[in-house]
Design a protein around this motif. Structure first.
Motif, PDB file in Angstrom:
ATOM      1  N   LEU A 271     -65.144  53.184  -6.549  1.00 22.69           N
ATOM      2  CA  LEU A 271     -66.312  54.064  -6.634  1.00 22.69           C
ATOM      3  C   LEU A 271     -66.855  54.115  -8.060  1.00 22.69           C
ATOM      4  CD1 LEU A 271     -65.314  56.987  -4.249  1.00 22.69           C
ATOM      5  CD2 LEU A 271     -66.512  54.834  -3.743  1.00 22.69           C
ATOM      6  N   GLN A 272     -65.971  54.002  -9.029  1.00 15.94           N
ATOM      7  CA  GLN A 272     -66.408  53.931 -10.422  1.00 15.94           C
ATOM      8  C   GLN A 272     -67.228  52.664 -10.653  1.00 15.94           C
ATOM      9  OE1 GLN A 272     -63.209  54.210 -13.322  1.00 15.94           O
ATOM     10  NE2 GLN A 272     -64.370  53.045 -14.827  1.00 15.94           N
ATOM     11  N   VAL A 273     -66.782  51.559 -10.078  1.00 14.14           N
ATOM     12  CA  VAL A 273     -67.518  50.304 -10.218  1.00 14.14           C
ATOM     13  C   VAL A 273     -68.880  50.403  -9.545  1.00 14.14           C
ATOM     14  CG1 VAL A 273     -67.558  47.871  -9.540  1.00 14.14           C
ATOM     15  CG2 VAL A 273     -65.468  48.885 -10.484  1.00 14.14           C
ATOM     16  N   LEU A 274     -68.923  50.964  -8.361  1.00 16.05           N
ATOM     17  CA  LEU A 274     -70.204  51.118  -7.665  1.00 16.05           C
ATOM     18  C   LEU A 274     -71.162  51.983  -8.473  1.00 16.05           C
ATOM     19  CD1 LEU A 274     -68.822  51.485  -4.071  1.00 16.05           C
ATOM     20  CD2 LEU A 274     -70.610  49.874  -4.726  1.00 16.05           C
ATOM     21  N   ALA A 275     -70.656  53.057  -9.050  1.00 19.91           N
ATOM     22  CA  ALA A 275     -71.509  53.923  -9.868  1.00 19.91           C
ATOM     23  C   ALA A 275     -72.051  53.171 -11.073  1.00 19.91           C
ATOM     24  CB  ALA A 275     -70.725  55.156 -10.311  1.00 19.91           C
TER      25      ALA A 275
ATOM     26  N   ARG B 272     -69.847  57.268   3.357  1.00 17.19           N
ATOM     27  CA  ARG B 272     -69.872  55.811   3.552  1.00 17.19           C
ATOM     28  C   ARG B 272     -69.259  55.104   2.358  1.00 17.19           C
ATOM     29  NH1 ARG B 272     -73.659  53.965   7.498  1.00 17.19           N
ATOM     30  NH2 ARG B 272     -73.190  51.834   6.904  1.00 17.19           N
ATOM     31  N   LEU B 273     -69.543  55.579   1.142  1.00 10.90           N
ATOM     32  CA  LEU B 273     -68.963  54.961  -0.045  1.00 10.90           C
ATOM     33  C   LEU B 273     -67.456  55.171  -0.095  1.00 10.90           C
ATOM     34  CD1 LEU B 273     -71.596  55.714  -2.836  1.00 10.90           C
ATOM     35  CD2 LEU B 273     -71.195  53.560  -1.632  1.00 10.90           C
ATOM     36  N   GLN B 274     -67.000  56.333   0.330  1.00 10.56           N
ATOM     37  CA  GLN B 274     -65.559  56.576   0.368  1.00 10.56           C
ATOM     38  C   GLN B 274     -64.869  55.602   1.319  1.00 10.56           C
ATOM     39  OE1 GLN B 274     -63.460  58.472  -1.264  1.00 10.56           O
ATOM     40  NE2 GLN B 274     -64.808  59.819  -2.431  1.00 10.56           N
ATOM     41  N   ALA B 275     -65.477  55.385   2.480  1.00  9.07           N
ATOM     42  CA  ALA B 275     -64.907  54.440   3.442  1.00  9.07           C
ATOM     43  C   ALA B 275     -64.889  53.027   2.871  1.00  9.07           C
ATOM     44  CB  ALA B 275     -65.696  54.483   4.746  1.00  9.07           C
ATOM     45  N   LEU B 276     -65.977  52.656   2.214  1.00  5.05           N
ATOM     46  CA  LEU B 276     -66.036  51.340   1.583  1.00  5.05           C
ATOM     47  C   LEU B 276     -64.995  51.236   0.465  1.00  5.05           C
ATOM     48  CD1 LEU B 276     -67.282  48.576   1.102  1.00  5.05           C
ATOM     49  CD2 LEU B 276     -69.087  49.693  -0.236  1.00  5.05           C
ATOM     50  N   GLY B 277     -64.833  52.307  -0.285  1.00  3.56           N
ATOM     51  CA  GLY B 277     -63.826  52.313  -1.336  1.00  3.56           C
ATOM     52  C   GLY B 277     -62.437  52.052  -0.792  1.00  3.56           C
ATOM     53  N   GLY B 278     -62.144  52.578   0.398  1.00  5.14           N
ATOM     54  CA  GLY B 278     -60.855  52.313   1.018  1.00  5.14           C
ATOM     55  C   GLY B 278     -60.655  50.846   1.316  1.00  5.14           C
ATOM     56  N   LEU B 279     -61.710  50.186   1.787  1.00  3.09           N
ATOM     57  CA  LEU B 279     -61.638  48.750   2.046  1.00  3.09           C
ATOM     58  C   LEU B 279     -61.408  47.975   0.753  1.00  3.09           C
ATOM     59  CD1 LEU B 279     -62.104  46.228   3.902  1.00  3.09           C
ATOM     60  CD2 LEU B 279     -64.531  46.441   3.328  1.00  3.09           C
TER      61      LEU B 279
END
Length: 250
Positions: free
Chosen positions: A106-110, A137-144
């Motif tokens: 999530l840090q990278v996405l930000a 949705r971002l949290q779910a993606l972060g899990g992946l």
């Protein structure tokens, strides 16, 4: 906007999509082709300039997909339009984010969004999801993205791209973020450690299919995901053909 039926799955369940008909064989064949391109040119002897060129070509292709009208030379000279300059900003910092991706996705996405949209949106919203649904949705993606190798790398790259591009979790420039994230997954998961492929150029070469399959992913449930993943295999093959390694061999 439709919400895919697998949104919010735990990371291991994303791998179920690999079992859809034809997906495993397409992605395995694509990975073999990518490995052949990199191996045939002697990857360890590849000059750093090839990586720089690949990133530049990718920035240009991604910018065009985002609506830029800049030429490759304008991008090379740093005088393209704002979208092109944003794509270049991302490319110059992208590889430094690779070691962070698996532990702090999530840090990278930000950070990617901040690079993509700086100067174009209110600084208060840079790197921030648009609301609770986008954050989920971002949290779910972060899990992946943080799962330790449970899902094939090409599948992760394709899903990460489609999730950001279709969920549009940020206020602007989601396409630039999505394509940068895809490249970063390919680097960080060992598919293309020196970032010599140009997946963005693969999508640009197949633009009508790229856009229609993103719509299918957004609106079509499992069938749409199936179509997107089969398309992604084709696009990654085209991205390998666009590599500076191929040009050097000609």
């Amino acid at each position: 906007m439709g919400t895919p039926s697998w949104a919010g799955r735990v990371p291991g369940q994303w791998a179920d999509l690999f079992e859809l008909e034809g997906v495993a064989s397409a992605l395995v064949a694509t990975r073999d082709g990518i490995d052949a391109v990199l191996r045939d040119r002697g990857l360890r002897r590849t000059p750093p300039e090839a990586t720089v060129e690949s990133l530049l070509l990718g920035a240009h292709a991604s910018a065009l997909l985002e609506g830029s009208t800049a030429t490759v030379q304008q991008v090379r000279d740093g005088v393209g339009d704002e979208v092109a300059r944003a794509a270049v900003r991302i490319s110059t910092e992208l590889l430094s984010l690779g070691p962070v991706l698996s532990r702090s996705p999530l840090q990278v996405l930000a950070r990617l969004h901040t690079l993509a949209a700086a100067g174009d949106v209110d600084p208060e919203v840079l790197g921030r999801p648009r609301g609770a649904a986008s954050a989920a949705r971002l949290q779910a993606l972060g899990g992946l993205l943080s799962a330790p190798g449970e899902t094939p790398a090409l599948l992760v790259a394709a899903l990460a791209h489609a999730e950001v591009a279709t969920a549009t979790p940020f206020v602007a420039r989601n396409g630039l973020v999505a394509r940068a994230l895809e490249r970063l997954v390919l680097v960080s998961r060992g598919v293309d450690e020196k970032s010599l492929l140009v997946p963005e150029a693969g999508h640009l070469a197949l633009r009508p299919a790229y856009e229609s399959n993103l719509r299918a992913y957004r609106d079509g449930g499992a069938a749409g995901a199936h179509a997107w993943l089969l398309y992604a295999a084709e696009a990654y093959t085209a991205g390998a053909e666009a590599s500076p390694l191929r040009r050097a061999a000609e």
